[in-house]
Design a protein around this motif. Structure first.
Motif, PDB file in Angstrom:
ATOM      1  N   ILE A 322      -1.617  11.656   5.289  1.00  0.00           N
ATOM      2  CA  ILE A 322      -1.809  10.286   4.812  1.00  0.00           C
ATOM      3  C   ILE A 322      -2.029   9.390   6.022  1.00  0.00           C
ATOM      4  CG2 ILE A 322      -0.713   8.337   3.618  1.00  0.00           C
ATOM      5  CD1 ILE A 322       0.977  10.400   2.066  1.00  0.00           C
ATOM      6  N   GLY A 324      -3.285   5.206   7.307  1.00  0.00           N
ATOM      7  CA  GLY A 324      -3.808   3.869   7.060  1.00  0.00           C
ATOM      8  C   GLY A 324      -5.125   3.756   7.792  1.00  0.00           C
ATOM      9  N   LYS A 344      -5.507  11.769   2.523  1.00  0.00           N
ATOM     10  CA  LYS A 344      -5.646  10.480   1.857  1.00  0.00           C
ATOM     11  C   LYS A 344      -5.642   9.387   2.923  1.00  0.00           C
ATOM     12  CE  LYS A 344      -5.458   7.441  -1.522  1.00  0.00           C
ATOM     13  NZ  LYS A 344      -6.571   7.238  -2.467  1.00  0.00           N
ATOM     14  N   MET A 346      -5.891   5.487   3.487  1.00  0.00           N
ATOM     15  CA  MET A 346      -5.719   4.328   2.611  1.00  0.00           C
ATOM     16  C   MET A 346      -6.369   3.092   3.214  1.00  0.00           C
ATOM     17  SD  MET A 346      -1.915   5.401   1.471  1.00  0.00           S
ATOM     18  CE  MET A 346      -1.643   4.043   0.407  1.00  0.00           C
ATOM     19  N   GLN A 349      -4.834  -0.334   5.241  1.00  0.00           N
ATOM     20  CA  GLN A 349      -3.463  -0.106   5.684  1.00  0.00           C
ATOM     21  C   GLN A 349      -3.380   0.163   7.182  1.00  0.00           C
ATOM     22  OE1 GLN A 349      -0.664  -0.479   4.086  1.00  0.00           O
ATOM     23  NE2 GLN A 349      -1.723  -1.114   2.210  1.00  0.00           N
ATOM     24  N   VAL A 353       2.240   2.742   7.048  1.00  0.00           N
ATOM     25  CA  VAL A 353       1.724   2.803   5.680  1.00  0.00           C
ATOM     26  C   VAL A 353       2.822   3.189   4.685  1.00  0.00           C
ATOM     27  CG1 VAL A 353       0.888   5.151   6.076  1.00  0.00           C
ATOM     28  CG2 VAL A 353      -0.158   3.749   4.294  1.00  0.00           C
ATOM     29  N   ALA A 357       2.687   0.455   1.908  1.00  0.00           N
ATOM     30  CA  ALA A 357       2.134   0.928   0.626  1.00  0.00           C
ATOM     31  C   ALA A 357       3.073   1.998   0.081  1.00  0.00           C
ATOM     32  CB  ALA A 357       0.723   1.476   0.818  1.00  0.00           C
ATOM     33  N   GLU A 360       2.405   3.894  -3.343  1.00  0.00           N
ATOM     34  CA  GLU A 360       1.353   4.890  -3.346  1.00  0.00           C
ATOM     35  C   GLU A 360       1.743   6.129  -2.531  1.00  0.00           C
ATOM     36  OE1 GLU A 360      -2.440   3.174  -2.576  1.00  0.00           O
ATOM     37  OE2 GLU A 360      -3.492   5.069  -2.892  1.00  0.00           O
TER      38      GLU A 360
END
Lengths: 370, 336, 324
Positions: A322, A324, A344, A346, A349, A353, A357, A360
């Motif tokens: 993940i 940002g 992922k 985002m 972000q 993150v 967020a 999410e």
């Protein structure tokens, strides 16, 4: 009777006793799904959104913007469509009649951090949630200069269906400061020792930034202890790192010096509150912290380069990455370093993150580890 | 690892840790051990209120009882500082500066400048201050403003256990003479204090709570009265920002000015007498530097210009109260 | 008995006394021109005291001095050239022109400062001695003070503290007979300041301050006792000053001819020269060589002081704190 659910003031961190309502993110009548953000509140240290844990319709906004309310106080009501106004009013009336705000002494109740000795390092950790058969626990590993509070908005939501541990790495938080550790492997060694000490045979690992690098180093050193990897803005996946951030963080000795440094972590710089800066300074001023951080930074991130590349350590492990998109500390281009990983990135972000967020990120990790 | 200890314990812990860390740190004062030369216990008192209790045995030969001779031993602490020690002299009550002031303000404070920069005088003078103990006019004053007036001295007035420990460690490590003042009423106050050693730097005010309507600058025990007042005012919809300077020399004027520029309203709460006080000093520089930002005249909440009285009814009137702070805030808030 | 002085020591003693004398005579002359700022208090006449005592000291021993401190400074090893510049208020002075005559200090050579506060040095010297004692060194502290300061509480407190803590301190009461314009026969309640020693549990010794050898002998014993852990001594040196309390003092409170008679009959430099030459320990040529050498040095120091720069404006704000 249809289900009527209360939304209450959350407790973020062990010291939070009250929070201020910033604004409602949902209007009365809006349909709500679990994990959706309903209302933004602010503690002394941080502001964030309260997420729904159930589905339904927002039926009442009991708390108003700018109100300061104790932890546990009623904010609003989420109920199924069929619930009658009379029933909702009755629930509110009963809640308000029975609600006793926590006293200052209650700050010590609820989940407490614990410590465990790993060699000569005393590791602080917080365990939330119950051990559930068939659900491997999750271990959260924070980044450089952070501590277990970096998971403030993730730890509790993720612990609804399993045990979740968060620890302070050597030199960080309330774990022993003077360690001389200067490599991801050195940190991994202590974390593996920690897992043994608390009886974690195998766990899902989630790491943020340098903590991601530690997760990878654990996977390399002790692959059988790792069920899966969730790597957030992780170190160890590329060369570049913002050297000015690292050096600025190590050097900052005052509020004015630290504020612009911390601001680089967030997409919304207003999250960097005075209280957050003060807490960080308190940590940095503990004897040994500055030299521990400088030693680590020198070993891992000298000259704005990452010394250790560990993408290959993820081979064979289910991996979630993940990032940002606007991360100003480690570029989001590193997100694709692990072949076969679920990635992922985002939009909008920054580096933190998992805080900015949280909803999410929690959802992604929750679905990923199952 | 932070745990809850008292202000008094925090001070003891700071002394203990610094004495362990640095053999040049010594403590001297009247009954800092208590019992020297007597047939009974050697650490009988550990300071008149027990603040230094236990250090005598832990640090043999470095916790020195003195005769009741403030000029003698405060001067000796200053001299020892010139010759390589880091003495912490305890003056018991700050009111006793009356009998040793020369050693502090003509000697310690002046050496660095007067000797062309070549002297180093790392001495700490600890003392209790403040009213509220029915101790009357000679054991209840604040007097931090008097020391603040003197170039060459640093003046520290911690309001809570965390600051007490960190500021005392900084005071001991500091290379200039430091006056470290402990409010008697705060000794039993508990707070989170890390077990590790740490410093709180001088000249960095604490923003105790943030608010956009009125700035309250309060120091020492008055910080807690300001918090009480601010809590009541919040119920009326008034958000106060409370600033605790922590050190009056150096004074963090930037934090105060930044706040007043935002709120436009200032109340200064100072337990000492009003003339030539921290209250008047802070008011004057704010008026000078941020006049354009002010939406109301600055209010000072201080003791009256009288000695501290003995009778409870009078002393209670003497000490600034949360109610008076609330009134002052309402006055600046409602000013048209 | 202190061991007899060899030739080198005798030359050093004379050179020190001559330096102090010439320094003070020259400041006296220059002050009258109005070029020297502030107050100066001259030590001329008292040279045997500072010299006889400080010859027993090393760099790690401290002395605390008084407003009449030039002699103590020179005897303890402070550079007279820097001192002269300091008295002239120049940037090259011992204290960069920020102390002046009353506050010359040089901690490098164990000179804790002349002191503008009468009696100010007593407690301080207890501190330097305490530091030495705690570190297990055998260094001593010497507190010079006058008959005026002998009535100050600080001196009483310091003597009591030094005795209570058994500190290696020598309290040297330089009794020149006058505290400013007030006679010590009026202001001191006992006949001898040394008589007060018993009140503080220490030996009290009286010595003739015009006689270098007497001072040297008495100081040697007291300092040896202090170094060996025997605690403090009060040494009263009876002497006289040739000039007023400060420069410009007409000394109308003194007897007519009092100073002139002292200069002619008791002067410490004169007595010293007479004794060492009559015993053949030094020659007149030795004495005259030192006289010439010192005169040149003092003359040069004044030339230099006069032409040296004043402290620059930025010095106003410098050195208040080590960090602020």
């Amino acid at each position: 009777m249809s289900a009527i659910h209360t939304v209450t003031m959350p407790k973020w961190g062990l010291s939070m006793q009250e929070g201020k309502v910033n604004l409602w993110l949902k209007e009365v009548g809006d349909t709500i799904d679990p994990g959706e953000e309903i209302i933004e509140v602010e503690s002394e240290k941080i502001s964030g959104a309260v997420e729904a844990s159930v589905s339904g319709v927002l039926r009442r906004q009991v708390a108003q913007p700018d109100e300061v309310l104790p932890v546990g106080a009623l904010l609003g009501i989420v109920a199924e469509k069929g619930a009658s106004d009379a029933d909702i009013d009755a629930v509110i009336a009963r809640f308000q009649a029975e609600f006793v705000p926590p006293s200052a002494d209650d700050a010590d109740s609820g989940p407490q951090t614990q410590t465990v000795k790993v060699g000569n390092v005393e590791v602080r950790y917080l365990k939330l949630g119950e051990d559930v058969a068939g659900k491997d626990p999750l271990l959260l590993i924070h980044g450089f200069g952070g501590d277990l509070n970096n998971w403030l908005f993730n730890h509790s939501p993720l612990s609804e269906s399993r045990a979740v541990y968060a620890l302070d790495l050597p030199g960080h938080g309330s774990t022993t400061k003077v360690t001389g550790v200067a490599s991801l492997d050195g940190l991994a060694e202590v974390v593996i020792g920690f897992m043994d000490a608390v009886g974690l045979e195998c766990a899902h690992l989630a790491g943020h930034s340098m903590g991601g690098g530690v997760c990878l180093a654990i996977a390399k050193r002790a692959p059988n202890k790792v069920k899966s990897l969730s790597l957030i803005a992780s170190a160890g996946l590329g060369n570049e790192i913002n050297g000015a951030y690292i050096d600025g963080f190590v050097a900052a000795a005052s509020r004015n010096a630290l504020k612009p440094v911390l601001a680089q972590l967030y997409s919304d710089e207003s999250l960097v509150t005075r209280s957050m800066i003060d807490d960080m300074l308190k940590f940095k001023r503990l004897e040994g912290v500055d030299s521990a951080l400088a030693t680590l930074a020198g070993g891992l991130f000298a000259g704005g380069r990452q010394a250790e590349q560990l993408a290959s350590a993820a081979a064979g492990k289910p991996t979630l990455v993940i990032w940002g998109e606007n991360d100003r500390v480690i570029p989001s281009s590193h997100a694709t370093a692990i072949p076969g990983a679920t990635v992922k990135v985002m939009p909008g972000q920054g580096h933190m993150v998992q805080l900015e967020a949280a909803g999410e990120v929690n959802k992604l990790i929750g679905e990923f580890i199952g | 690892m932070a745990r809850k200890i008292t202000y008094q314990q925090a001070i003891n812990e700071a002394l203990d840790q610094e004495m362990s860390r640095d053999p040049s740190v010594i403590i001297m004062g009247e009954d800092v051990a208590g019992g020297e030369g007597s047939p009974g216990e050697n650490d009988a008192w550990g300071g008149v209120l027990g603040v230094t209790k236990g250090l005598y045995a832990k640090h043999p030969g470095r916790v020195l009882d003195t005769p009741i001779s403030e000029s003698g031993y405060v001067g000796a602490a200053v001299g020892a500082a010139c010759n390589g020690l880091r003495p912490v002299a305890e003056l018991m009550f700050i009111d006793f500066m009356g009998v040793c002031f020369d050693q502090i303000f003509n000697q310690a404070a002046k050496f660095k400048y007067m000797f062309g920069g070549k002297a180093k005088t790392p001495v700490v003078i600890r003392a209790m201050y403040g009213a509220g103990f029915r101790a009357a006019a000679q054991h209840s004053q604040c007097l931090y403003n008097v020391f603040t007036h003197i170039p060459g001295l640093k003046v520290v007035i911690p309001s809570n256990p965390y600051d007490a420990k960190g500021l005392l460690i900084q005071s001991i490590r500091d290379n200039d003479p430091v006056i470290f003042l402990e409010h008697k009423a705060l000794y039993t106050m508990e707070g989170d204090v890390p077990a590790e050693s740490y410093i709180v730097p001088f000249g960095e005010a604490a923003v105790v709570q943030e608010g956009d309507d009125v700035t309250i600058v309060a120091m020492g025990r008055m910080v807690h009265y300001a918090k009480e007042a601010a809590g009541n005012l919040r119920k009326k919809g008034i958000q106060c920002e409370i600033i605790d300077p922590r050190t009056t020399s150096p004074l963090d004027t930037d934090t105060i000015l930044e706040s007043v520029e935002r709120t436009g309203r200032l109340v200064v709460v100072d337990e000492s007498n009003p003339r030539c006080s921290m209250a008047s000093d802070i008011s004057s520089f704010v008026a000078q530097e941020a006049f354009g930002a002010l939406k109301a005249p600055i209010q000072m909440v201080t003791a009256p210009h009288v000695p501290v009285p003995f009778a409870a009814s009078l002393e209670d009137l003497y000490i600034p109260s949360p109610a008076r702070i609330e009134e002052a805030v309402m006055k600046v808030k409602e000013y048209r | 008995m202190t061991s007899p002085l060899n030739r080198e020591a005798l030359l050093q003693a004379y050179r020190t006394m001559r330096t102090i004398r010439d320094f003070e005579e020259r400041v006296h002359v220059d002050f009258a021109t109005g070029e020297i700022p502030g107050f100066v208090h001259l030590y001329a006449g008292e040279e045997a005291s500072a010299t006889g005592i400080c010859m027993h000291l090393n760099r790690n021993d401290y002395i605390a001095s008084t407003h009449r401190g030039h002699g103590h400074c020179i005897a303890k090893g402070v550079d007279p050239v820097g001192m002269m510049a300091e008295i002239w208020g120049k940037a090259t002075g011992t204290c960069k022109g920020k102390g002046g005559s009353m506050h010359i200090a040089d901690l490098e050579v164990g000179m804790l400062g002349a002191n503008g506060i009468v009696g100010g040095g007593g407690p301080l010297i207890c501190g330097t001695a305490l530091a030495s004692k705690i570190r297990g060194e055998n260094n001593v502290g010497v507190c010079f003070f006058g008959d005026g300061a002998s009535n100050q509480g600080t001196i009483f407190e310091a003597m009591n503290l030094a005795s209570v803590w058994k500190l290696p301190v020598i309290f040297v009461a330089e009794n020149n007979g006058y505290a400013e314009a007030t006679s010590s026969t009026f202001s001191v309640a006992v006949e001898n300041i040394a008589d007060r020693a018993s009140a503080f549990g220490m030996p009290g010794v009286i010595v003739d301050g015009f006689d270098f050898f007497a001072v040297y002998e008495a100081a040697g014993e007291a300092i040896k006792r202090a170094r060996e852990g025997g605690g403090p001594t009060l040494l009263e040196v009876k002497l006289s000053r040739y000039y007023g309390h400060f420069e410009g003092d007409q000394q109308t409170y003194r007897a007519p001819g009092e100073v002139q008679k002292l200069r002619e009959t008791k002067d410490c430099l004169m007595q010293f020269a007479k004794r060492v030459t009559s015993r053949g320990e030094l020659t007149m040529a030795d004495i005259e060589a030192i006289d010439r050498e010192v005169k040149t040095m003092i003359d040069d120091s004044v030339v230099k002081a006069k032409s040296d720069p004043l402290p620059p404006p930025e010095a106003l704000m410098a050195d208040v704190y080590i960090s602020y």
